[in-house]
Design an enzyme around this catalytic site. Sequence first.
Site, PDB file in Angstrom:
ATOM      1  N   HIS A  53       0.864  -1.185   0.000  1.00 39.82           N
ATOM      2  CA  HIS A  53       0.000   0.000   0.000  1.00 39.82           C
ATOM      3  C   HIS A  53       0.900   1.235   0.000  1.00 39.82           C
ATOM      4  O   HIS A  53       2.063   1.179   0.420  1.00 39.82           O
ATOM      5  CB  HIS A  53      -0.891   0.013   1.232  1.00 39.82           C
ATOM      6  CG  HIS A  53      -1.965  -1.017   1.212  1.00 39.82           C
ATOM      7  ND1 HIS A  53      -3.107  -0.888   1.967  1.00 39.82           N
ATOM      8  CD2 HIS A  53      -2.104  -2.184   0.534  1.00 39.82           C
ATOM      9  CE1 HIS A  53      -3.890  -1.933   1.759  1.00 39.82           C
ATOM     10  NE2 HIS A  53      -3.290  -2.741   0.893  1.00 39.82           N
ATOM     11  N   GLU A  55       1.122   3.889   1.830  1.00 44.28           N
ATOM     12  CA  GLU A  55       1.702   4.298   3.104  1.00 44.28           C
ATOM     13  C   GLU A  55       2.869   3.398   3.502  1.00 44.28           C
ATOM     14  O   GLU A  55       3.903   3.876   3.963  1.00 44.28           O
ATOM     15  CB  GLU A  55       0.633   4.273   4.217  1.00 44.28           C
ATOM     16  CG  GLU A  55      -0.489   5.244   4.003  1.00 44.28           C
ATOM     17  CD  GLU A  55      -1.650   4.689   3.180  1.00 44.28           C
ATOM     18  OE1 GLU A  55      -2.758   5.254   3.288  1.00 44.28           O
ATOM     19  OE2 GLU A  55      -1.477   3.706   2.424  1.00 44.28           O
ATOM     20  N   CYS A  83      -5.813   2.461   5.803  1.00 44.45           N
ATOM     21  CA  CYS A  83      -6.512   1.227   6.154  1.00 44.45           C
ATOM     22  C   CYS A  83      -5.905   0.689   7.459  1.00 44.45           C
ATOM     23  O   CYS A  83      -4.893   1.201   7.944  1.00 44.45           O
ATOM     24  CB  CYS A  83      -6.367   0.210   5.023  1.00 44.45           C
ATOM     25  SG  CYS A  83      -4.733  -0.576   4.944  1.00 44.45           S
ATOM     26  N   CYS A  86      -2.122  -0.168   7.177  1.00 42.95           N
ATOM     27  CA  CYS A  86      -1.281   1.022   7.061  1.00 42.95           C
ATOM     28  C   CYS A  86      -1.235   1.784   8.377  1.00 42.95           C
ATOM     29  O   CYS A  86      -0.179   2.295   8.771  1.00 42.95           O
ATOM     30  CB  CYS A  86      -1.775   1.909   5.927  1.00 42.95           C
ATOM     31  SG  CYS A  86      -1.554   1.129   4.315  1.00 42.95           S
TER      32      CYS A  86
END
Length: 156
Positions: A53, A55, A83, A86
Site C-alpha cells: 500500500h 503508506e 486502512c 497502514c
Amino acid sequence: MSDESRLRAALDLAREHSRDGRHGPFGAVVVRNGDIVGRGWNQVVAGHDPTAHAEVVAIRDACATLGTHVLDDCTIYCSCEPCPMCLAAIYWARIPRVVYAATEEDARSAGFDDVDIRREIAAGWTERSLDATHLPLPEARQLMEGWSANPAARPY
C-alpha cells in the site's frame, strides 16, 4: 511548504501511478523537517504484494533514506485515510501525525472496502472468521526470553 501542498504531493503520486490501472489511486509522502524523505504509491497488483500500500511503501522508502526504523519526527501525508494495515505500520514506525484527504467512505465508494477487516481486527480471536490455532511450544517462550535477555537486542 504547507500541509495542503504536501498532501497534494501524495495526491500527485496517486494520480500519476494509477493512470495505467495497475496501481490503486493511493499515494503517500513522509515528511521530516519540511522535506519529503519517503514516497509511495499503491503497488499491490503490479508487485503481486498485498502489503504494498502507498503508506507502507512510503514508510519503507523513508526508513531506507534515513537509515532508521523510527520515524518519530515525521508526518505522513496520505491521499486517503489509512486502512488498518497502514495505520498499524504508521504506529510501528512511531509516526506521530497523519494528514489525509479522502475518507474510508470515499475509498469504499470507489470499490475499496476494508469494513470487514476493521471489524475482524476489533474482534477477539474466538470471534474472528480466520481459523487460528494457538499451539504453545516451550521453545517459543524461551526464544522470547532469550531475546529480551540479550544485551545486544534493540527493542522496537
